[in-house]
Design an enzyme around this catalytic site. Sequence first.
Site, PDB file in Angstrom:
ATOM      1  N   SER A  63      44.655  31.537  46.112  1.00  0.00           N
ATOM      2  CA  SER A  63      44.907  32.818  45.616  1.00  0.00           C
ATOM      3  C   SER A  63      43.844  33.006  44.252  1.00  0.00           C
ATOM      4  O   SER A  63      43.972  34.111  43.859  1.00  0.00           O
ATOM      5  CB  SER A  63      46.302  32.742  45.207  1.00  0.00           C
ATOM      6  OG  SER A  63      46.480  31.834  43.866  1.00  0.00           O
ATOM      7  N   ASN A  64      43.147  31.938  43.982  1.00  0.00           N
ATOM      8  CA  ASN A  64      42.186  32.316  43.056  1.00  0.00           C
ATOM      9  C   ASN A  64      40.810  32.976  43.612  1.00  0.00           C
ATOM     10  O   ASN A  64      40.330  33.572  43.005  1.00  0.00           O
ATOM     11  CB  ASN A  64      41.742  30.993  42.486  1.00  0.00           C
ATOM     12  CG  ASN A  64      42.789  30.206  41.724  1.00  0.00           C
ATOM     13  OD1 ASN A  64      42.746  28.831  42.026  1.00  0.00           O
ATOM     14  ND2 ASN A  64      43.821  30.786  41.091  1.00  0.00           N
ATOM     15  N   ARG A  67      39.278  36.643  43.009  1.00  0.00           N
ATOM     16  CA  ARG A  67      38.720  37.087  41.785  1.00  0.00           C
ATOM     17  C   ARG A  67      37.748  36.075  41.053  1.00  0.00           C
ATOM     18  O   ARG A  67      36.950  36.253  40.206  1.00  0.00           O
ATOM     19  CB  ARG A  67      39.712  37.662  40.794  1.00  0.00           C
ATOM     20  CG  ARG A  67      40.738  36.461  40.244  1.00  0.00           C
ATOM     21  CD  ARG A  67      41.824  37.077  39.709  1.00  0.00           C
ATOM     22  NE  ARG A  67      42.642  35.746  39.190  1.00  0.00           N
ATOM     23  CZ  ARG A  67      43.334  35.159  39.791  1.00  0.00           C
ATOM     24  NH1 ARG A  67      43.543  35.113  41.222  1.00  0.00           N
ATOM     25  NH2 ARG A  67      44.355  34.087  39.286  1.00  0.00           N
ATOM     26  N   LYS A  80      38.724  22.864  38.694  1.00  0.00           N
ATOM     27  CA  LYS A  80      37.851  23.932  38.558  1.00  0.00           C
ATOM     28  C   LYS A  80      36.621  23.684  37.739  1.00  0.00           C
ATOM     29  O   LYS A  80      35.557  24.229  38.198  1.00  0.00           O
ATOM     30  CB  LYS A  80      38.544  25.135  37.884  1.00  0.00           C
ATOM     31  CG  LYS A  80      39.778  25.785  38.719  1.00  0.00           C
ATOM     32  CD  LYS A  80      40.434  26.975  37.955  1.00  0.00           C
ATOM     33  CE  LYS A  80      41.669  27.517  38.890  1.00  0.00           C
ATOM     34  NZ  LYS A  80      42.142  28.569  38.227  1.00  0.00           N
ATOM     35  N   ASP A 124      42.772  33.180  28.484  1.00  0.00           N
ATOM     36  CA  ASP A 124      43.763  34.422  28.683  1.00  0.00           C
ATOM     37  C   ASP A 124      45.149  34.040  28.616  1.00  0.00           C
ATOM     38  O   ASP A 124      46.187  34.256  29.169  1.00  0.00           O
ATOM     39  CB  ASP A 124      43.531  34.934  30.116  1.00  0.00           C
ATOM     40  CG  ASP A 124      43.822  36.567  30.412  1.00  0.00           C
ATOM     41  OD1 ASP A 124      44.088  37.046  29.332  1.00  0.00           O
ATOM     42  OD2 ASP A 124      43.894  37.125  31.366  1.00  0.00           O
ATOM     43  N   CYS A 180      48.620  37.688  35.576  1.00  0.00           N
ATOM     44  CA  CYS A 180      48.053  38.007  36.751  1.00  0.00           C
ATOM     45  C   CYS A 180      49.041  37.824  37.991  1.00  0.00           C
ATOM     46  O   CYS A 180      49.216  38.545  39.021  1.00  0.00           O
ATOM     47  CB  CYS A 180      46.379  37.315  37.084  1.00  0.00           C
ATOM     48  SG  CYS A 180      45.330  37.840  35.910  1.00  0.00           S
TER      49      CYS A 180
END
Length: 318
Positions: A63-64, A67, A80, A124, A180
């Site tokens: 799902s990353n 973007r 990551k 974020d 998000c």
Amino acid sequence: MPNQRYSRQMQMPQVGELGQQRLQQAKVLVVGAGGLAASLLPILAASGVGYLRLYDADRVELSNLHRQILFRMSDIGEYKVLAARQHLQQLNPEVHVDAIPQHIDSTTLQAALVDIDIVVDAADRFATTYLLSDACHAGKIPLISASVLTEQGYVGGFCGTTAPSYRALFPELPHQAASCQSAGVLASSVATLASLQAHMVLNVLLQAKKSALGQLLRLDLATWHISSMRFDQLPEPEESHMWLDRAQLGANDLILELRDPSEIASPITGAIYVKLDTLPVQVTSQRVVCVCKSGIRAAKAAKILKQRGFPTVYILAD
């Protein structure tokens, strides 16, 4: 003979050989390796920023990928920061990338800041932003912070030797916040904010005449509205919310848990479950810690308790 890799930007008078040397000597801490970082990191690496220190404990998920465009299908399941390091070194082997698969909190922050020239807040997350702002304000380290959701976001330059802190501009948390996951986000919105964030970093490292520090940009890409403001003269708040993390909890703390049990992956031992309308009234000398996921409910609770006379109240976002 100038380095051909950077020849186009070195033609600019605001860069030149001196500016390129500044970039190559710069040490940048990037907190978070998700959407914002996945777009801004290639810009910093391609521009020749000499050292990047990355902190994030998350792994790449399917799902990353819509973007977080630095990653590939083959990266799914990988940390990551480790996947980012591999791709950045392929992009520019002249850049040294230090990848630490840990989240930033009060116990890891001081080591993360060693010898750092500028901090990039790409996490974020309110708790992380306030933590970074407090540390950067105390250490006079520039902080470039951004946030994006759906088609909206902001980016700003804080702290250093000249600019107010994030707390000065945002002394109070918002009344509510989405994510998000709950509200969604467009890849183009993320990339736009990330590019502006990277530009602010380069602006500060190049010591541009018109500094990004003390500057805030807000974008609403759904309406094509962009606004900007300078906040150089804002005073620091006399009193503001204090943040903790789990490692700082003490045996004598009064821990007020505002989340429902269904929201909690790992319960805090000794926590008392409360709602905003069932907060304690009897004032105690104990340190009180209000807990929720984002910090917003905890901030509301902390404000109520301070109004009731509780002397020491902290927030924990968990």
